[in-house]
Design a protein around this motif. Structure first.
Motif: not given
Length: 267
Positions: A171-173, A257-263
């Protein structure tokens, strides 16, 4: 003549320093206006381990069923970082439909939009006045067929739990968004761009929170008033770092911050 060479040398050193800073602060185009950043880094009372010194055997013995751990240098995902830059995601996946979730705990509302529309029209920094059911962000609910080419480029953490396999949630948030307190099975969370602050409680200690208040509101309204015995286990995860959380541990996240992440959820 010596003065000229001295000035040239100083200029060269200054240029190298500036360039190195620019590289280290690469945000993949996910820039955040500093005036929009309300969240902040806090203390870290979780073990931080370098993957080169954390074996699979020690991971199982000390952390798999006992406590969270932050792991550095577990994988080299620089190529994955490149395809997750803002321009690359919009260029290659902008027309794909994604499913947004509301940021409240128990009754998630869903909305389907294109990735490009989400980034350009929905994705905004969180404010302290917005409730959880008014905040929509993209995390998970990924169509594995559509996102297979992205997931195939990701190198997951090298640590395993017996008889469990991983499922990705990507996701991105924007700044100030996050997931309120909840729990599920064990898993890993990696930050691709930005910074993400994690708050955790063991299964036997249910945190006090309002299900329709955001993590940002909880940080400003509830966190400062917690008794020292009720403070969470917490840490801020930076780009390329991984956090592991055991089964049924309560956790909430907050994107600084504006973030890109993966779980990688294990089950």
């Amino acid at each position: 003549m010596c003065d000229v060479w001295y000035l040239l040398l100083v200029h060269l050193i200054f240029t190298l320093i500036v360039c190195s800073i620019c590289v280290s602060l690469d945000n993949g185009g996910w820039a955040t206006d500093e005036s929009s950043i309300l969240a902040f880094e806090g203390p870290c009372n979780i073990d931080i381990r370098d993957a080169s010194q954390l074996s699979q055997e020690e991971f199982i013995k000390r952390y798999a069923h006992q406590s969270p751990v932050v792991i550095k240098g577990a994988t080299d995902n620089r190529k994955f970082h490149q395809i997750c830059s803002k321009d690359e995601l919009i260029r290659n996946h902008g027309t794909k439909k994604i499913r947004l979730s509301s940021a409240n705990t128990y009754s998630y509302e869903k909305r389907d939009v294109s990735l490009k529309y989400y980034i350009e029209n929905v994705m905004k920094p969180q404010t302290l006045t917005m409730l959880g059911n008014e905040t929509f962000y993209w995390f998970g609910d990924n169509n594995y067929t559509e996102w297979e080419d992205v997931f195939n480029r990701y190198k997951p953490p090298p640590y395993k739990l017996p008889f469990m396999t991983g499922a990705y949630s990507f996701g991105v948030a924007d700044a100030g968004t996050g997931v309120p307190f909840h729990f599920h099975g064990p898993g890993f969370g990696e930050v691709i761009y930005g910074r993400k602050r994690w708050f955790l409680y063991p299964p036997e200690k249910t945190p006090s929170f309002h299900p329709n208040r955001t993590t940002l509101q909880w940080l400003f309204e509830d966190y400062p008033n917690l008794h020292p015995d009720d403070k969470p286990v917490e840490c801020t995860i930076n780009q390329g770092e991984i956090i592991y959380f055991p089964d049924r541990w309560w956790h909430a996240t907050l994107n600084i911050d504006a973030s890109v992440f993966i779980s990688t959820f294990l089950g």
